[in-house]
Design a protein around this motif. Structure first.
Motif, PDB file in Angstrom:
ATOM      1  N   GLN A  47       0.846  -1.191   0.000  1.00  0.00           N
ATOM      2  CA  GLN A  47       0.000   0.000   0.000  1.00  0.00           C
ATOM      3  C   GLN A  47       0.880   1.239   0.000  1.00  0.00           C
ATOM      4  O   GLN A  47       1.622   1.481   0.958  1.00  0.00           O
ATOM      5  N   GLU A  60      -1.936   6.958   0.721  1.00  0.00           N
ATOM      6  CA  GLU A  60      -3.201   7.446   0.151  1.00  0.00           C
ATOM      7  C   GLU A  60      -3.729   6.567  -0.983  1.00  0.00           C
ATOM      8  O   GLU A  60      -4.557   6.996  -1.766  1.00  0.00           O
ATOM      9  N   GLU A  61      -3.275   5.337  -1.069  1.00  0.00           N
ATOM     10  CA  GLU A  61      -3.757   4.446  -2.105  1.00  0.00           C
ATOM     11  C   GLU A  61      -4.334   3.165  -1.511  1.00  0.00           C
ATOM     12  O   GLU A  61      -4.228   2.915  -0.312  1.00  0.00           O
ATOM     13  N   GLY A  62      -4.940   2.366  -2.356  1.00  0.00           N
ATOM     14  CA  GLY A  62      -5.457   1.080  -1.935  1.00  0.00           C
ATOM     15  C   GLY A  62      -4.369   0.038  -1.877  1.00  0.00           C
ATOM     16  O   GLY A  62      -3.200   0.309  -2.129  1.00  0.00           O
TER      17      GLY A  62
END
Lengths: 108, 114
Positions: free
Chosen positions: B37, B40-42
């Motif tokens: 990860q 701020e991302e999946g």
């Protein structure tokens, strides 16, 4: 490529309001799951809905699944400040593929 | 029943060094998954392993990254010659069976490359 895409990317609401997050995916699935992630922490499983189910409830959570539209929604009712987190949908075949997440902020 | 255990929780490495991340699955779980990860991302799938076997490594970078899950001991994600772009949170998850309902996540290992 990512299987799921959540919408909106970010959501801010007041305590007591309902929060709705949507997830779209691309291919056929066995089931769809929703996870929650607090900042700096791991993912916590919230709820699983199978491909032959249309709606499922767990406490203040309500999940719907529309396989014809390849979409799911997560509704959190009567939100609390403690619900502030990122929420991810994940679809599975033999592994979970996650969407990009919705960052939910609940203001007291 | 202890959950998925990852260590170290935080790791700082200089560019060019090696990073080793460990994951002990939940008791009775023989399937391990690694995800990465970025901020701020999946989560991006990296690799799926069973004991002594790599089942799916379609998400692993072609170079410098390797994973194993030996018969005894934890699963290891190894990153050789780390670069700044490797800085991320690495999550391990386990399940009792493939495609089985829920997979359970560890708290993650945060790698910082300086």
């Amino acid at each position: 490529s990512q299987q799921g895409e959540e919408d909106p990317q970010a959501l801010s609401i007041q305590e007591g309001e309902n929060a709705t997050m949507n997830c779209s995916y691309k291919t056929s699935i066995n089931n769809l799951q929703w996870y929650r992630q607090n900042s700096g922490r791991g993912l916590v499983h919230l709820i699983l809905i199978r491909s032959n189910e249309r709606e499922k409830h767990s406490g203040r959570l309500r999940v719907t699944l529309d396989t014809s539209k390849k979409s799911s929604s997560l509704l959190i009712t009567a939100s609390r400040a403690a619900d502030t987190a990122s929420y991810f949908c994940a679809t599975d075949t033999d592994k979970l593929i996650f969407g990009t997440g919705t960052r939910l902020q609940v203001f007291p | 029943n202890a959950g998925v255990m990852q260590n170290p929780r935080h790791l700082v490495r200089r560019r060019g060094q090696e990073a080793r991340l460990r994951c002990s699955p939940m008791k009775g779980h023989s399937h391990v998954y690694w995800y990465r990860q970025l901020p701020e991302e999946g989560l991006k799938f990296m690799v799926y392993l069973q004991k002594e076997n790599i089942i799916d490594e379609s998400g692993m970078p072609k170079e410098r990254f390797s994973a194993e899950f030996p018969k005894e001991g934890p699963s290891i994600l190894r990153i050789q010659q780390v670069v700044r772009g490797d800085s991320a949170a690495y999550f391990c998850a386990s399940s009792p069976l493939a495609g089985e309902n829920t997979i359970y996540f560890g708290e993650g290992s945060w790698l910082t490359v300086v």
